[in-house]
Scaffold this active site. Structure first.
Site, short mmCIF file in Angstrom:
data_model
loop_
_atom_site.label_atom_id
_atom_site.label_comp_id
_atom_site.label_asym_id
_atom_site.label_seq_id
_atom_site.Cartn_x
_atom_site.Cartn_y
_atom_site.Cartn_z
N ASP A 289 0.83 -1.21 0.00
CA ASP A 289 0.00 0.00 0.00
C ASP A 289 0.86 1.26 0.00
O ASP A 289 2.03 1.24 0.40
CB ASP A 289 -0.88 0.04 1.25
N HIS B 58 3.97 -2.29 2.93
CA HIS B 58 3.96 -0.94 2.37
C HIS B 58 5.24 -0.70 1.58
O HIS B 58 6.32 -1.20 1.95
CB HIS B 58 3.84 0.10 3.49
#
Length: 215
Positions: free
Chosen positions: A35, A181
């Site tokens: 993400d 991430h």
């Protein structure tokens, strides 16, 4: 810290046509997902690492970042990863109306279409925020929200060694969608240490499938 959030265990009880929290539990596959990118430094290095090990993953990108770094998004698609929608603005959805949330996601969809030709993309909302009105909206639209069942918590730690210990102590299981991430270095450095051993052990990694509605 809980790597398997109770909220997402509850979401996992909903039909997969509405919310997907895990992948196929058969075989050897895990599902890495990233993400908050693309990031000009960390995402290219992560893509190099994944390519070196033949790993496919899912990248839930922020629209405004994709506008800044289009060549990185082009590479995500070219390398065979899933390009997902993590909203355009990455504003906290808890502070927005449902109509504004939908508009923000649709703006990102329009932007991402230029990269992969799809009019709609798998969606993961900022901070994993989900409400009943938003679920109902996407259920009516025939879309499945893509969540996770394993939180690496790489965003909590700048020290990759801490992330490595967590992933070694409680490793992802078959079918787990792993939240990571690519706007920081810790997760990438942790994977650089772990992926060689995981691949030697016969683990495989896959991108999430596109929804049938996301053509």
């Amino acid at each position: 810290m809980n790597i398997r959030p109770k909220k997402h265990q509850i979401l996992g009880l909903l039909p997969r046509s509405i919310v997907q929290t895990h992948g196929d539990r058969a075989g050897t596959g895990r599902f890495l997902s990233f993400d908050d990118g693309p990031h000009p430094e960390h995402t290219p290095r992560l893509l190099d690492l994944l390519a070196a090990h033949g790993v496919r993953a899912s990248f839930f990108v922020v629209g405004r970042h994709a506008e800044q770094y289009p060549s990185i998004v082009e590479r995500i698609v070219r390398d065979g990863h899933l390009l997902g929608n993590h909203s355009y603005s990455h504003t906290r959805f808890a502070h927005m109306s449902t109509a504004d949330q939908v508009a923000d996601l649709e703006r990102a969809d329009r932007l991402l279409a230029a990269f992969d030709g799809r009019t709609r993309h798998r969606i993961r909302t900022p901070q994993g925020h989900v409400t009943l009105p938003l679920l109902l909206h996407f259920a009516r639209s025939g879309r499945s929200l893509a969540y996770w069942c394993y939180d690496s918590m790489d965003y909590h730690d700048d020290d990759a060694a801490v992330v490595v210990r967590r992933l070694q102590t409680q490793p992802p299981q078959v079918g787990d969608i792993v939240l990571m991430h690519d706007d920081g270095a810790a997760g990438m450095h942790a994977l650089a240490e772990l992926l060689p051993a995981w691949c030697r052990d016969g683990w495989t990694f896959h991108a999430l499938e596109q929804d049938a509605a996301c053509e």
